[in-house]
Motif scaffolding. Sequence first.
Motif, PDB file in Angstrom:
ATOM      1  N   GLN A   1     -20.495   3.924  -4.240  1.00 24.93           N
ATOM      2  CA  GLN A   1     -19.875   4.375  -5.303  1.00 24.93           C
ATOM      3  C   GLN A   1     -19.314   5.675  -4.443  1.00 24.93           C
ATOM      4  O   GLN A   1     -18.141   6.178  -4.549  1.00 24.93           O
ATOM      5  N   VAL A   2     -20.174   6.310  -3.496  1.00 21.82           N
ATOM      6  CA  VAL A   2     -19.767   7.405  -3.120  1.00 21.82           C
ATOM      7  C   VAL A   2     -18.620   7.255  -1.797  1.00 21.82           C
ATOM      8  O   VAL A   2     -17.841   7.905  -1.717  1.00 21.82           O
ATOM      9  N   GLY A   3     -18.616   5.885  -1.137  1.00 27.79           N
ATOM     10  CA  GLY A   3     -17.460   5.350  -0.391  1.00 27.79           C
ATOM     11  C   GLY A   3     -16.228   5.473  -1.290  1.00 27.79           C
ATOM     12  O   GLY A   3     -15.234   5.718  -0.471  1.00 27.79           O
ATOM     13  N   SER A   4     -16.312   4.879  -2.352  1.00 22.82           N
ATOM     14  CA  SER A   4     -15.235   4.684  -3.141  1.00 22.82           C
ATOM     15  C   SER A   4     -14.534   6.049  -3.444  1.00 22.82           C
ATOM     16  O   SER A   4     -13.377   6.357  -3.652  1.00 22.82           O
ATOM     17  N   MET A   5     -15.394   7.196  -3.642  1.00 20.57           N
ATOM     18  CA  MET A   5     -14.862   8.647  -3.704  1.00 20.57           C
ATOM     19  C   MET A   5     -14.123   8.982  -2.704  1.00 20.57           C
ATOM     20  O   MET A   5     -13.137   9.677  -2.736  1.00 20.57           O
ATOM     21  N   GLY A   6     -14.552   8.745  -1.305  1.00 23.61           N
ATOM     22  CA  GLY A   6     -13.826   8.843  -0.155  1.00 23.61           C
ATOM     23  C   GLY A   6     -12.697   8.102  -0.104  1.00 23.61           C
ATOM     24  O   GLY A   6     -11.505   8.522   0.190  1.00 23.61           O
TER      25      GLY A   6
ATOM     26  N   PHE B   1      -3.495  11.238   1.650  1.00 21.93           N
ATOM     27  CA  PHE B   1      -2.480  10.572   2.783  1.00 21.93           C
ATOM     28  C   PHE B   1      -1.318  10.924   2.815  1.00 21.93           C
ATOM     29  O   PHE B   1      -0.556  11.164   1.806  1.00 21.93           O
ATOM     30  N   ASP B   2      -0.846  11.242   4.130  1.00 20.52           N
ATOM     31  CA  ASP B   2       0.746  11.651   4.277  1.00 20.52           C
ATOM     32  C   ASP B   2       1.369  10.625   4.931  1.00 20.52           C
ATOM     33  O   ASP B   2       0.914  10.357   6.291  1.00 20.52           O
TER      34      ASP B   2
ATOM     35  N   THR C   1       0.916  -1.225   0.076  1.00 22.25           N
ATOM     36  CA  THR C   1       0.051  -0.228   0.145  1.00 22.25           C
ATOM     37  C   THR C   1       1.010   1.368  -0.214  1.00 22.25           C
ATOM     38  O   THR C   1       0.721   2.125  -0.976  1.00 22.25           O
ATOM     39  N   MET C   2       1.838   1.307   0.837  1.00 26.44           N
ATOM     40  CA  MET C   2       2.602   2.446   0.905  1.00 26.44           C
ATOM     41  C   MET C   2       3.643   2.771  -0.229  1.00 26.44           C
ATOM     42  O   MET C   2       3.722   3.973  -0.924  1.00 26.44           O
ATOM     43  N   GLU C   3       3.976   1.699  -1.007  1.00 25.64           N
ATOM     44  CA  GLU C   3       4.630   1.671  -2.270  1.00 25.64           C
ATOM     45  C   GLU C   3       3.903   2.230  -3.382  1.00 25.64           C
ATOM     46  O   GLU C   3       4.101   3.214  -4.158  1.00 25.64           O
ATOM     47  N   LEU C   4       2.412   1.796  -3.405  1.00 26.64           N
ATOM     48  CA  LEU C   4       1.801   2.213  -4.389  1.00 26.64           C
ATOM     49  C   LEU C   4       1.069   3.623  -4.179  1.00 26.64           C
ATOM     50  O   LEU C   4       0.760   4.377  -4.997  1.00 26.64           O
ATOM     51  N   ILE C   5       1.020   4.113  -2.763  1.00 31.18           N
ATOM     52  CA  ILE C   5       0.525   5.494  -2.552  1.00 31.18           C
ATOM     53  C   ILE C   5       1.882   6.369  -3.168  1.00 31.18           C
ATOM     54  O   ILE C   5       1.307   7.559  -3.799  1.00 31.18           O
ATOM     55  N   LYS C   6       2.906   5.985  -2.696  1.00 33.79           N
ATOM     56  CA  LYS C   6       4.048   6.807  -3.481  1.00 33.79           C
ATOM     57  C   LYS C   6       3.796   6.933  -4.916  1.00 33.79           C
ATOM     58  O   LYS C   6       4.045   8.283  -5.503  1.00 33.79           O
ATOM     59  N   LEU C   7       3.673   5.897  -5.724  1.00 35.50           N
ATOM     60  CA  LEU C   7       3.427   6.014  -7.189  1.00 35.50           C
ATOM     61  C   LEU C   7       2.342   6.769  -7.788  1.00 35.50           C
ATOM     62  O   LEU C   7       2.383   7.563  -8.583  1.00 35.50           O
ATOM     63  N   SER C   8       1.239   6.604  -6.874  1.00 35.69           N
ATOM     64  CA  SER C   8      -0.061   7.005  -7.273  1.00 35.69           C
ATOM     65  C   SER C   8       0.074   8.884  -7.180  1.00 35.69           C
ATOM     66  O   SER C   8      -0.366   9.251  -7.884  1.00 35.69           O
ATOM     67  N   GLN C   9       0.735   8.942  -5.979  1.00 39.01           N
ATOM     68  CA  GLN C   9       0.691  10.402  -5.671  1.00 39.01           C
ATOM     69  C   GLN C   9       1.794  11.160  -6.693  1.00 39.01           C
ATOM     70  O   GLN C   9       1.738  12.418  -7.018  1.00 39.01           O
TER      71      GLN C   9
ATOM     72  N   TYR D   1      -6.544   6.027   8.474  1.00 34.38           N
ATOM     73  CA  TYR D   1      -6.608   7.313   7.671  1.00 34.38           C
ATOM     74  C   TYR D   1      -7.892   7.228   6.850  1.00 34.38           C
ATOM     75  O   TYR D   1      -8.685   8.021   6.823  1.00 34.38           O
ATOM     76  N   ALA D   2      -8.213   6.023   6.174  1.00 31.14           N
ATOM     77  CA  ALA D   2      -9.101   5.943   5.065  1.00 31.14           C
ATOM     78  C   ALA D   2     -10.401   5.643   5.638  1.00 31.14           C
ATOM     79  O   ALA D   2     -11.376   6.367   4.899  1.00 31.14           O
ATOM     80  N   VAL D   3     -10.729   5.027   6.527  1.00 31.13           N
ATOM     81  CA  VAL D   3     -11.986   4.853   6.921  1.00 31.13           C
ATOM     82  C   VAL D   3     -12.849   6.025   7.478  1.00 31.13           C
ATOM     83  O   VAL D   3     -14.018   6.217   7.053  1.00 31.13           O
ATOM     84  N   PRO D   4     -12.159   6.998   8.111  1.00 35.07           N
ATOM     85  CA  PRO D   4     -13.142   8.235   8.581  1.00 35.07           C
ATOM     86  C   PRO D   4     -13.163   8.895   7.173  1.00 35.07           C
ATOM     87  O   PRO D   4     -14.344   9.474   7.128  1.00 35.07           O
ATOM     88  N   MET D   5     -12.670   8.925   6.169  1.00 33.28           N
ATOM     89  CA  MET D   5     -12.530   9.584   5.007  1.00 33.28           C
ATOM     90  C   MET D   5     -14.118   9.052   4.130  1.00 33.28           C
ATOM     91  O   MET D   5     -14.784   9.691   3.852  1.00 33.28           O
ATOM     92  N   ILE D   6     -14.064   7.790   4.292  1.00 32.11           N
ATOM     93  CA  ILE D   6     -15.087   6.895   3.481  1.00 32.11           C
ATOM     94  C   ILE D   6     -16.310   7.190   4.299  1.00 32.11           C
ATOM     95  O   ILE D   6     -17.526   7.345   3.700  1.00 32.11           O
TER      96      ILE D   6
END
Length: 256
Positions: free
Chosen positions: A68-73, A81-82, A23-31, A92-97
């Motif tokens: 669909q709305v949760g996926s937007m979150g 994500f920092d 997850t951490m590696e993919l977040i780096k690439l995604s951002q 971090y993601a659960v409260p956003m969703i």
Amino acid sequence: MRNRVEITGINTSELIPLSNEETMELIKLSQAGDDDARDSLVYGNILLVLSVVKKFSHREENLDDLFQVGSMGLLKAIDNFDMEHGVRFSTYAVPMIIGEIRRYLRDNSLIRVSRSLKDIAYKTMKYKEEYLMLHGIEPTIAEIAKELCVEEIDVVVALEAMQDPVSIYTPIYSNGSDEILLMDQIKDDRDNEDKRILEMTVEEGIKKLNEREKNIIINRFYENKTQMEIAQEIGISQAQVSRLEKNALKIIFNVK
């Protein structure tokens, strides 16, 4: 064997959750602009979105819409994500969703609430959470009204207006011949999901404190000791304990 669930055309039984390292590696690439990495993060966390959506399954809402709305979150969580905060992505993601779904439900409520009442309600809930963490009890309506510079009746009306309307004749149990309605067994059922999210945030935040700050927080909010008692135990002034406590709470809740 993982259960098969069909939602928005996706067979969730075929999804493989990502490890924290992946997850951490993919977040780096995604951002950094890698769309493939972003897609992989979405598919790797669909089960997380689904687990949140299930919390709202009692609502008369289309689950595909909530998904669909949760996926937007989830997408917002990926983009914002920092990794420097040192918390797991799911924390971090659960409260956003949840927040995205709740905004959708509020905006699509059958009862339209004015913007001013919504603002008071949101500020009230935020203040109540902060006050509870600092003092261990919820503030009174009078205290909330004073903090927000509004009338007490405005706080009460705002909070009531944000509640979901439910008929007191809603069936809550039926065995064929006997039926129990909501009006027959009204009780105060607290939502444990918000509490768990708060606990997760605190647990992760405490890990970032130094030993003195951690000791003060544990003594204040787990052992229920006063600042004066803690000051006498560790040999510093109450004012110093107060400053250290406030700084530790800012670190825990990532307040600048």
